[in-house]
Design an enzyme around this catalytic site. Structure first.
Site, short mmCIF file in Angstrom:
data_model
loop_
_atom_site.label_atom_id
_atom_site.label_comp_id
_atom_site.label_asym_id
_atom_site.label_seq_id
_atom_site.Cartn_x
_atom_site.Cartn_y
_atom_site.Cartn_z
N SER A 216 46.08 48.97 39.87
CA SER A 216 47.17 48.55 40.76
C SER A 216 48.23 47.75 40.02
O SER A 216 49.31 47.50 40.56
CB SER A 216 46.59 47.72 41.91
OG SER A 216 45.87 46.61 41.40
N CYS A 217 47.93 47.34 38.79
CA CYS A 217 48.91 46.59 37.99
C CYS A 217 50.11 47.48 37.66
O CYS A 217 50.01 48.70 37.65
CB CYS A 217 48.28 46.08 36.71
SG CYS A 217 47.04 44.81 36.98
N VAL A 218 51.24 46.83 37.37
CA VAL A 218 52.46 47.56 37.01
C VAL A 218 52.98 47.03 35.67
O VAL A 218 53.00 45.82 35.45
CB VAL A 218 53.56 47.37 38.09
CG1 VAL A 218 54.87 48.01 37.65
CG2 VAL A 218 53.11 47.99 39.41
#
Lengths: 229, 179
Positions: free
Chosen positions: B45-47
């Site tokens: 879910s990290c960007v």
């Protein structure tokens, strides 16, 4: 089930300075606090591995147990590095405290476990379809419930597991799900890490329990080794 | 697919004297060395936010974990943890290294929903929220997003060539795309 002697249990934690009883805000655990967490974790892990042994109908040997505090950025190393392709059985728990449970296998090992669970001849499972995912989800249900029941009974608390999610993905991407919640409150992740295997070595894996900061606070307060405002 | 993996590895090894600099969860890295490849592995879910100035070849990467710092203090260990404060930190650092904001361009990747719903309630759809928060933060800095690969249900690894501004994304499905 076999468990290694206490010498194989890695416990991390700082020595408590004299005159520093209770009343701390940061979540670095002193050794006596880590001992409380480790005693609870052992009860949970024993029960979880007994559940696994029943499911696969084989003796399960715990190869290593460790309780550690790792910087969040290093968490994916616990499951083989961020890019490693793994199958994770992931569930959360809620109730009087919250946290994450993750059972991680190399894909070929997960396939062997699925064969055991479904009574297939060894080597039959080669992909993760709906039936295979259901089998692993059921395994997650049993292991998660066994672990949480042991801890909840010890503390006279209520802990409820979520339905498990079975994920084939990069280890880092799977760990993100747990780590994202923890880093809201702490730069470090507390984790109990258990590696295990059956005697024939077909069913091996890593069982991680990642308590939220609130979970740690609750068990430490409960045990009386820490008081908070 | 194996050939595509080899492509990235060989591009890195043939890319000159520079090294791969890994940007871990919540971290920010900026470099003036055009031979450096910034990389981030196993994003769920990290960007990852890649920003560069094509004239000075100053570039940087932030590995965002959560959308907003709210009123929480930002740890110096993880200055990139939040989309809002992490993007600001990256842009100020780039400016400090000689990049000019009016020339800066951004490429972003990540923000997947890896689970099918098992997650704490307050983190529902966090990948998508991270992407939106990064877009908002970049808009506030007037930096255009010129390419992106976001959303979906699989993990990603990202490489960013500071010299050219090229970004390669490899997914858990072993599909490689260039941004």
């Amino acid at each position: 089930m076999n468990r290694p002697g206490n010498s194989n249990l890695e416990e991390h934690g700082r020595n408590r300075p004299e005159g520093r009883e209770g009343m701390r805000e940061d979540m670095t655990l002193y050794k006596d606090e880590m001992r409380v967490w480790s005693n609870l974790a052992l009860k949970g892990i024993d029960n979880a591995m007994a559940g696994l042994a029943t499911m696969v109908n084989q003796q399960v040997r715990i190869k290593s147990l460790s309780l550690r505090q790792v910087p969040a950025r290093e968490a994916p190393q616990l499951v083989g590095g961020p890019e490693k392709l793994v199958i994770g059985i992931y569930l959360t728990f809620t109730g009087d405290a919250t946290g994450h449970i993750l059972l991680v296998h190399q894909p070929e090992v997960a396939f062997a476990i699925i064969d055991m669970l479904l009574g297939n001849p060894p080597g039959k499972t080669q992909s993760l379809e709906e039936m295979e995912q259901s089998a692993l989800a059921e395994l997650g249900n049993v292991i998660g419930s066994c672990y949480l029941n042991a801890i909840a009974d010890s503390l006279n608390m209520s802990l409820r597991p979520s339905p498990p999610d079975v994920i084939l993905d990069m280890a880092g991407a799977i760990m993100d799900v747990a780590v994202v919640e923890i880093v809201q409150e702490s730069d470090d992740v507390f984790v109990s890490e258990t590696t295990f295997g059956t005697d024939d070595r077909q069913a091996s894996g890593t069982f991680l329990v990642i308590p939220s900061v609130s979970f740690l606070r609750i068990i430490l307060e409960h045990s009386g080794v820490r008081q908070t405002c | 697919m194996l050939a595509e993996c080899t492509t990235i590895d060989s591009m890195i090894s043939l890319g000159g004297h520079g090294a791969v600099m890994v940007v871990g969860l919540g971290e920010v890295q900026v470099t003036r060395d055009p031979d450096v490849v910034l990389a981030s592995f196993g994003l769920g879910s990290c960007v990852v936010v890649c920003v560069f100035d094509p004239l000075t070849h100053v570039g940087g990467m932030t590995h965002v974990v959560l959308p907003s710092s709210g009123n929480r203090p930002v740890s110096s260990t993880y200055p990139g943890k939040y989309a809002d404060s992490g993007t600001t930190h990256l842009v100020r650092w780039l400016e400090g290294q000689g990049a000019v904001r009016s020339r800066m361009m951004a490429k972003i990747a990540g923000g997947a929903a890896v689970t099918r719903g098992t997650m704490p309630e307050n983190l529902f759809d966090v990948g998508n929220k991270n992407v939106l928060a990064v877009q908002t933060a970049l808009e506030r800095e007037a930096i255009p997003v010129v390419a992106y690969d976001t959303g979906g249900h699989h993990g990603r690894s990202v490489w960013f060539w500071v010299r050219s501004g090229k970004v390669m994304v490899r997914t858990a499905k072993n599909v490689t795309i260039q941004l």
